[in-house]
Design a protein around this motif. Structure first.
Motif, PDB file in Angstrom:
ATOM      1  N   ALA A 110      -8.007  -2.006 -10.199  1.00  0.00           N
ATOM      2  CA  ALA A 110      -8.104  -1.447  -8.985  1.00  0.00           C
ATOM      3  C   ALA A 110      -6.847  -2.118  -8.069  1.00  0.00           C
ATOM      4  O   ALA A 110      -6.705  -1.562  -7.685  1.00  0.00           O
ATOM      5  CB  ALA A 110      -9.449  -2.055  -8.807  1.00  0.00           C
ATOM      6  N   GLU A 111      -6.947  -3.670  -7.919  1.00  0.00           N
ATOM      7  CA  GLU A 111      -6.406  -5.013  -7.120  1.00  0.00           C
ATOM      8  C   GLU A 111      -4.306  -4.216  -7.973  1.00  0.00           C
ATOM      9  O   GLU A 111      -3.840  -3.653  -6.336  1.00  0.00           O
ATOM     10  CB  GLU A 111      -5.753  -6.224  -7.672  1.00  0.00           C
ATOM     11  CG  GLU A 111      -7.718  -6.769  -7.693  1.00  0.00           C
ATOM     12  CD  GLU A 111      -7.599  -6.590  -6.062  1.00  0.00           C
ATOM     13  OE1 GLU A 111      -6.948  -6.680  -5.297  1.00  0.00           O
ATOM     14  OE2 GLU A 111      -8.906  -5.935  -6.318  1.00  0.00           O
ATOM     15  N   GLY A 112      -4.350  -3.454  -9.189  1.00  0.00           N
ATOM     16  CA  GLY A 112      -2.780  -2.937  -9.750  1.00  0.00           C
ATOM     17  C   GLY A 112      -2.200  -1.884  -8.975  1.00  0.00           C
ATOM     18  O   GLY A 112      -2.016  -1.011  -8.195  1.00  0.00           O
ATOM     19  N   ALA A 113      -3.619  -1.033  -9.210  1.00  0.00           N
ATOM     20  CA  ALA A 113      -3.550  -0.015  -8.177  1.00  0.00           C
ATOM     21  C   ALA A 113      -3.375   0.048  -6.453  1.00  0.00           C
ATOM     22  O   ALA A 113      -2.361   0.710  -6.161  1.00  0.00           O
ATOM     23  CB  ALA A 113      -4.998   1.393  -8.548  1.00  0.00           C
ATOM     24  N   GLU A 114      -4.018  -1.192  -5.768  1.00  0.00           N
ATOM     25  CA  GLU A 114      -3.628  -1.109  -4.520  1.00  0.00           C
ATOM     26  C   GLU A 114      -2.094  -0.576  -4.649  1.00  0.00           C
ATOM     27  O   GLU A 114      -1.415  -1.356  -3.347  1.00  0.00           O
ATOM     28  CB  GLU A 114      -4.868  -2.118  -3.745  1.00  0.00           C
ATOM     29  CG  GLU A 114      -4.366  -2.079  -2.788  1.00  0.00           C
ATOM     30  CD  GLU A 114      -6.113  -2.890  -1.561  1.00  0.00           C
ATOM     31  OE1 GLU A 114      -5.664  -3.328  -0.890  1.00  0.00           O
ATOM     32  OE2 GLU A 114      -6.360  -2.926  -2.276  1.00  0.00           O
ATOM     33  N   ARG A 115      -1.983  -1.873  -5.122  1.00  0.00           N
ATOM     34  CA  ARG A 115      -0.562  -2.693  -4.902  1.00  0.00           C
ATOM     35  C   ARG A 115       0.572  -1.489  -4.606  1.00  0.00           C
ATOM     36  O   ARG A 115       1.241  -1.090  -4.250  1.00  0.00           O
ATOM     37  CB  ARG A 115      -0.304  -3.726  -5.870  1.00  0.00           C
ATOM     38  CG  ARG A 115      -1.152  -4.796  -5.533  1.00  0.00           C
ATOM     39  CD  ARG A 115       0.354  -5.909  -6.314  1.00  0.00           C
ATOM     40  NE  ARG A 115      -0.185  -5.723  -7.632  1.00  0.00           N
ATOM     41  CZ  ARG A 115      -1.233  -6.487  -7.936  1.00  0.00           C
ATOM     42  NH1 ARG A 115      -2.017  -7.024  -7.610  1.00  0.00           N
ATOM     43  NH2 ARG A 115      -1.507  -6.261  -9.334  1.00  0.00           N
ATOM     44  N   GLN A 116       0.137  -0.790  -6.149  1.00  0.00           N
ATOM     45  CA  GLN A 116       0.796   0.015  -6.034  1.00  0.00           C
ATOM     46  C   GLN A 116       0.908   1.410  -4.922  1.00  0.00           C
ATOM     47  O   GLN A 116       2.019   2.228  -4.815  1.00  0.00           O
ATOM     48  CB  GLN A 116       0.330   1.028  -7.306  1.00  0.00           C
ATOM     49  CG  GLN A 116       1.455   2.196  -7.987  1.00  0.00           C
ATOM     50  CD  GLN A 116       1.192   2.111  -9.117  1.00  0.00           C
ATOM     51  OE1 GLN A 116       0.637   1.941  -9.785  1.00  0.00           O
ATOM     52  NE2 GLN A 116       0.806   4.171  -9.731  1.00  0.00           N
ATOM     53  N   ALA A 117      -0.449   1.926  -4.515  1.00  0.00           N
ATOM     54  CA  ALA A 117      -0.308   2.580  -3.386  1.00  0.00           C
ATOM     55  C   ALA A 117       0.263   2.116  -2.263  1.00  0.00           C
ATOM     56  O   ALA A 117       0.784   2.721  -1.363  1.00  0.00           O
ATOM     57  CB  ALA A 117      -1.392   2.802  -3.105  1.00  0.00           C
ATOM     58  N   ARG A 118      -0.338   0.982  -1.726  1.00  0.00           N
ATOM     59  CA  ARG A 118       0.876  -0.047  -0.916  1.00  0.00           C
ATOM     60  C   ARG A 118       2.175  -0.022  -0.980  1.00  0.00           C
ATOM     61  O   ARG A 118       3.347   0.618   0.214  1.00  0.00           O
ATOM     62  CB  ARG A 118      -0.187  -0.490   0.029  1.00  0.00           C
ATOM     63  CG  ARG A 118      -1.006  -1.126   0.229  1.00  0.00           C
ATOM     64  CD  ARG A 118      -1.569  -2.142   0.431  1.00  0.00           C
ATOM     65  NE  ARG A 118      -3.059  -2.230   0.315  1.00  0.00           N
ATOM     66  CZ  ARG A 118      -3.388  -1.989   1.627  1.00  0.00           C
ATOM     67  NH1 ARG A 118      -2.819  -0.882   2.400  1.00  0.00           N
ATOM     68  NH2 ARG A 118      -4.905  -1.525   2.000  1.00  0.00           N
ATOM     69  N   ASP A 119       3.259   0.051  -1.844  1.00  0.00           N
ATOM     70  CA  ASP A 119       4.491   0.532  -2.603  1.00  0.00           C
ATOM     71  C   ASP A 119       5.192   1.652  -1.993  1.00  0.00           C
ATOM     72  O   ASP A 119       5.993   2.060  -1.915  1.00  0.00           O
ATOM     73  CB  ASP A 119       4.511  -0.707  -4.207  1.00  0.00           C
ATOM     74  CG  ASP A 119       4.348  -1.852  -3.690  1.00  0.00           C
ATOM     75  OD1 ASP A 119       4.099  -2.821  -2.452  1.00  0.00           O
ATOM     76  OD2 ASP A 119       4.892  -2.155  -5.296  1.00  0.00           O
ATOM     77  N   ARG A 120       3.720   2.499  -2.217  1.00  0.00           N
ATOM     78  CA  ARG A 120       4.378   3.822  -2.523  1.00  0.00           C
ATOM     79  C   ARG A 120       4.332   4.220  -1.067  1.00  0.00           C
ATOM     80  O   ARG A 120       4.497   5.733  -0.679  1.00  0.00           O
ATOM     81  CB  ARG A 120       3.702   5.057  -3.540  1.00  0.00           C
ATOM     82  CG  ARG A 120       3.980   4.477  -4.561  1.00  0.00           C
ATOM     83  CD  ARG A 120       2.994   5.359  -5.748  1.00  0.00           C
ATOM     84  NE  ARG A 120       3.673   5.661  -6.601  1.00  0.00           N
ATOM     85  CZ  ARG A 120       2.913   5.580  -8.198  1.00  0.00           C
ATOM     86  NH1 ARG A 120       2.077   6.922  -8.032  1.00  0.00           N
ATOM     87  NH2 ARG A 120       3.660   5.394  -9.104  1.00  0.00           N
ATOM     88  N   GLY A 121       3.642   3.691   0.109  1.00  0.00           N
ATOM     89  CA  GLY A 121       3.633   4.230   1.099  1.00  0.00           C
ATOM     90  C   GLY A 121       2.475   4.291   2.194  1.00  0.00           C
ATOM     91  O   GLY A 121       2.298   4.895   3.445  1.00  0.00           O
TER      92      GLY A 121
END
Length: 71
Positions: free
Chosen positions: A23-34
């Motif tokens: 979940a934490e990695g997915a959230e970071r990735q989502a924010r990086d993607r906009g």
């Protein structure tokens, strides 16, 4: 007459790619993607269903994303 406002577009993203990530990695990735807002929700959570542009929702079980949807 004023023009009708156009809501901001959601990021172009493959939402199924988040399923299976922690979940934490997915959230970071989502924010990086906009994505401007990312919600982590437990399975069966009661939530409002209003649509918000730029919001990504994750259903998280035992720290892993099991479902992902926008709005």
């Amino acid at each position: 007459m004023a023009p009708i406002p156009t809501p901001p577009a959601d990021p172009q993203d493959d939402l199924s790619a988040y399923v299976g990530l922690d979940a934490e990695g997915a959230e970071r990735q989502a924010r990086d993607r906009g994505w401007s807002t990312v919600r982590q929700l437990p399975p069966g959570a009661i939530i409002t269903m209003e649509y918000r542009a730029g919001r990504l929702n994750f259903e998280v079980r035992d720290g892993t994303v099991t479902r992902s949807w926008k709005g």
